[in-house]
Design an enzyme around this catalytic site. Structure first.
Site, PDB file in Angstrom:
ATOM      1  N   ARG A  94      33.875  49.091  37.676  1.00  0.00           N
ATOM      2  CA  ARG A  94      33.641  48.547  36.326  1.00  0.00           C
ATOM      3  C   ARG A  94      32.142  48.410  36.032  1.00  0.00           C
ATOM      4  NH1 ARG A  94      36.434  43.189  34.823  1.00  0.00           N
ATOM      5  NH2 ARG A  94      35.661  42.640  36.883  1.00  0.00           N
ATOM      6  N   ARG A 134      44.724  29.441  34.900  1.00  0.00           N
ATOM      7  CA  ARG A 134      44.776  30.119  36.193  1.00  0.00           C
ATOM      8  C   ARG A 134      45.305  29.230  37.301  1.00  0.00           C
ATOM      9  NH1 ARG A 134      40.379  34.038  35.194  1.00  0.00           N
ATOM     10  NH2 ARG A 134      40.043  35.106  37.131  1.00  0.00           N
ATOM     11  N   LYS A 150      42.697  42.660  31.154  1.00  0.00           N
ATOM     12  CA  LYS A 150      42.772  41.560  30.176  1.00  0.00           C
ATOM     13  C   LYS A 150      41.645  41.679  29.147  1.00  0.00           C
ATOM     14  CE  LYS A 150      42.441  38.345  33.405  1.00  0.00           C
ATOM     15  NZ  LYS A 150      42.373  39.144  34.650  1.00  0.00           N
TER      16      LYS A 150
HETATM   17  P1  AP5 Z   1      37.203  36.607  34.936  1.00  0.00           P
HETATM   18  O1  AP5 Z   1      36.024  37.077  34.232  1.00  0.00           O
HETATM   19  O2  AP5 Z   1      38.355  36.094  34.163  1.00  0.00           O
HETATM   20  O3  AP5 Z   1      37.683  37.728  35.943  1.00  0.00           O
HETATM   21  P2  AP5 Z   1      39.137  38.216  36.434  1.00  0.00           P
HETATM   22  O4  AP5 Z   1      40.311  37.424  36.052  1.00  0.00           O
HETATM   23  O5  AP5 Z   1      38.958  38.439  37.889  1.00  0.00           O
HETATM   24  O6  AP5 Z   1      39.413  39.447  35.608  1.00  0.00           O
HETATM   25  P3  AP5 Z   1      38.436  40.620  35.325  1.00  0.00           P
HETATM   26  O7  AP5 Z   1      37.506  40.268  34.219  1.00  0.00           O
HETATM   27  O8  AP5 Z   1      37.828  41.076  36.628  1.00  0.00           O
HETATM   28  O9  AP5 Z   1      39.461  41.761  34.899  1.00  0.00           O
HETATM   29  P4  AP5 Z   1      40.171  42.068  33.507  1.00  0.00           P
HETATM   30  O10 AP5 Z   1      41.626  41.833  33.674  1.00  0.00           O
HETATM   31  O11 AP5 Z   1      39.476  41.438  32.356  1.00  0.00           O
HETATM   32  O12 AP5 Z   1      39.956  43.643  33.480  1.00  0.00           O
HETATM   33  P5  AP5 Z   1      38.973  44.580  32.595  1.00  0.00           P
HETATM   34  O13 AP5 Z   1      39.544  44.769  31.239  1.00  0.00           O
HETATM   35  O14 AP5 Z   1      37.553  44.124  32.703  1.00  0.00           O
HETATM   36  O15 AP5 Z   1      36.792  35.449  35.950  1.00  0.00           O
HETATM   37  C1  AP5 Z   1      35.697  35.603  36.813  1.00  0.00           C
HETATM   38  C2  AP5 Z   1      35.528  34.365  37.669  1.00  0.00           C
HETATM   39  O16 AP5 Z   1      35.253  33.215  36.824  1.00  0.00           O
HETATM   40  C3  AP5 Z   1      36.756  33.933  38.496  1.00  0.00           C
HETATM   41  O17 AP5 Z   1      36.832  34.612  39.723  1.00  0.00           O
HETATM   42  C4  AP5 Z   1      36.508  32.436  38.660  1.00  0.00           C
HETATM   43  O18 AP5 Z   1      35.550  32.191  39.640  1.00  0.00           O
HETATM   44  C5  AP5 Z   1      35.910  32.049  37.307  1.00  0.00           C
HETATM   45  N1  AP5 Z   1      36.957  31.658  36.357  1.00  0.00           N
HETATM   46  C6  AP5 Z   1      37.272  32.276  35.164  1.00  0.00           C
HETATM   47  N2  AP5 Z   1      38.285  31.660  34.554  1.00  0.00           N
HETATM   48  C7  AP5 Z   1      38.637  30.610  35.359  1.00  0.00           C
HETATM   49  C8  AP5 Z   1      39.637  29.624  35.283  1.00  0.00           C
HETATM   50  N3  AP5 Z   1      40.506  29.577  34.247  1.00  0.00           N
HETATM   51  N4  AP5 Z   1      39.722  28.709  36.287  1.00  0.00           N
HETATM   52  C9  AP5 Z   1      38.865  28.724  37.330  1.00  0.00           C
HETATM   53  N5  AP5 Z   1      37.890  29.661  37.484  1.00  0.00           N
HETATM   54  C10 AP5 Z   1      37.777  30.593  36.499  1.00  0.00           C
HETATM   55  O19 AP5 Z   1      39.164  45.963  33.393  1.00  0.00           O
HETATM   56  C11 AP5 Z   1      38.712  46.121  34.732  1.00  0.00           C
HETATM   57  C12 AP5 Z   1      38.264  47.588  34.965  1.00  0.00           C
HETATM   58  O20 AP5 Z   1      39.415  48.434  34.874  1.00  0.00           O
HETATM   59  C13 AP5 Z   1      37.275  48.105  33.892  1.00  0.00           C
HETATM   60  O21 AP5 Z   1      36.356  48.966  34.508  1.00  0.00           O
HETATM   61  C14 AP5 Z   1      38.150  48.865  32.904  1.00  0.00           C
HETATM   62  O22 AP5 Z   1      37.451  49.901  32.238  1.00  0.00           O
HETATM   63  C15 AP5 Z   1      39.263  49.394  33.814  1.00  0.00           C
HETATM   64  N6  AP5 Z   1      40.559  49.476  33.119  1.00  0.00           N
HETATM   65  C16 AP5 Z   1      41.065  48.601  32.202  1.00  0.00           C
HETATM   66  N7  AP5 Z   1      42.298  49.009  31.794  1.00  0.00           N
HETATM   67  C17 AP5 Z   1      42.558  50.159  32.481  1.00  0.00           C
HETATM   68  C18 AP5 Z   1      43.677  51.049  32.505  1.00  0.00           C
HETATM   69  N8  AP5 Z   1      44.757  50.845  31.737  1.00  0.00           N
HETATM   70  N9  AP5 Z   1      43.606  52.131  33.330  1.00  0.00           N
HETATM   71  C19 AP5 Z   1      42.503  52.352  34.106  1.00  0.00           C
HETATM   72  N10 AP5 Z   1      41.409  51.548  34.131  1.00  0.00           N
HETATM   73  C20 AP5 Z   1      41.450  50.461  33.337  1.00  0.00           C
HETATM   74 ZN    ZN Z   2      37.860  40.052  32.203  1.00  0.00          ZN
END
Ligand code: AP5
Ligand code: ZN
Length: 204
Positions: free
Chosen positions: A122, A88, A13
């Site tokens: 990451r 979420r 995302k």
């Molecule tokens: P948040 O920061 O939103 O974390 P998340 O949803 O768990 O998502 P991530 O940021 O971990 O993943 P992403 O989808 O952004 O992936 P990214 O691009 O970084 O939330 C964190 C916490 O905050 C929650 O657990 C909760 O506690 C709280 N929170 C937040 N919003 C909330 C809400 N609305 N309600 C309640 N609580 C809330 O990529 C991940 C990795 O994969 C990177 O290393 C990247 O380089 C790699 N990657 C990306 N794309 C690819 C691909 N196509 N192929 C291979 N690798 C890839």
């Molecule tokens: Zn994220």
């Protein structure tokens, strides 16, 4: 254009939102980033949220909803925005429908089997906020980027985040499917291929 970028932890995302904001000139609103900023600034809200986040649990709805409500009132949201990580829960989605009109929900589809490796590998640049992966997307110069690892990117927390995603967040997809707003996108391809598809979908 008001977009929700939906998907499990590590779906990409943040990676995709950073490309789309340049293309469409609208802001990325990541509730995770807003909460992490509050933690870094050691505000009361940040300290409270950190307990939930580090354990891989969702921060209570009333806290997150308040943050989004405030953020969407800002001037830069006038021409649209990309919501990353919100809503979420169904309660959050219902709240959003009361204050705005969502045009499209893009759901990035990545199987749970790939997620732990993505998350534990990451790294984020402290300088630019750019997202890297030690294997899939390493930086050219590691020292230059000043890389950090998120506190909730441990294997234990990721498993909990995935569990909570299935229980609390997946029902949001059903909520939007009923409104015919959802587009499912295969998130297991190369990031640039995914970006291309997203631009095509949103450009229409
Ligand atoms: P948040 O920061 O939103 O974390 P998340 O949803 O768990 O998502 P991530 O940021 O971990 O993943 P992403 O989808 O952004 O992936 P990214 O691009 O970084 O939330 C964190 C916490 O905050 C929650 O657990 C909760 O506690 C709280 N929170 C937040 N919003 C909330 C809400 N609305 N309600 C309640 N609580 C809330 O990529 C991940 C990795 O994969 C990177 O290393 C990247 O380089 C790699 N990657 C990306 N794309 C690819 C691909 N196509 N192929 C291979 N690798 C890839
Ligand atoms: Zn994220």
């Amino acid at each position: 254009m008001n977009i929700v970028l939906f998907g499990p932890p590590g779906a990409g995302k943040g990676t995709q939102a950073k490309e789309l904001i340049n293309k469409f000139n609208i802001p990325q609103i990541s509730t995770g980033d807003i909460l992490r900023e509050a933690i870094a600034n050691e505000t009361k809200l940040g300290l409270e949220a950190k307990k939930y986040m580090d354990a891989g649990n969702l921060v209570p709805d009333e806290v997150v909803v308040g943050l989004v409500d405030e953020r969407l009132k800002k001037d830069d949201c006038k021409n649209g925005y990309i919501l990353d990580g919100f809503p979420r829960t169904v309660a959050q989605a219902e709240f959003l429908d009361k204050i705005t009109n969502i045009d499209k929900v893009i759901a990035l589809d990545v199987p749970a089997s790939e997620i732990v490796e993505r998350i534990t590998g990451r790294r984020t640049s402290k300088k630019t906020g750019k997202i890297y992966h030690i294997k899939y997307n390493p930086p050219v110069d590691e020292k230059e980027e000043d890389l950090i690892q998120r506190d909730d990117d441990t294997e234990v927390a990721v498993i909990k985040r995935l569990e909570n995603y299935e229980k609390q967040t997946l029902p949001v997809l059903e909520f939007y499917k009923k409104q015919n707003k959802t587009v499912l996108v295969n998130g297991t391809r190369k990031p640039e291929e995914i970006t291309k598809e997203l631009i095509e979908i949103l450009g229409k």
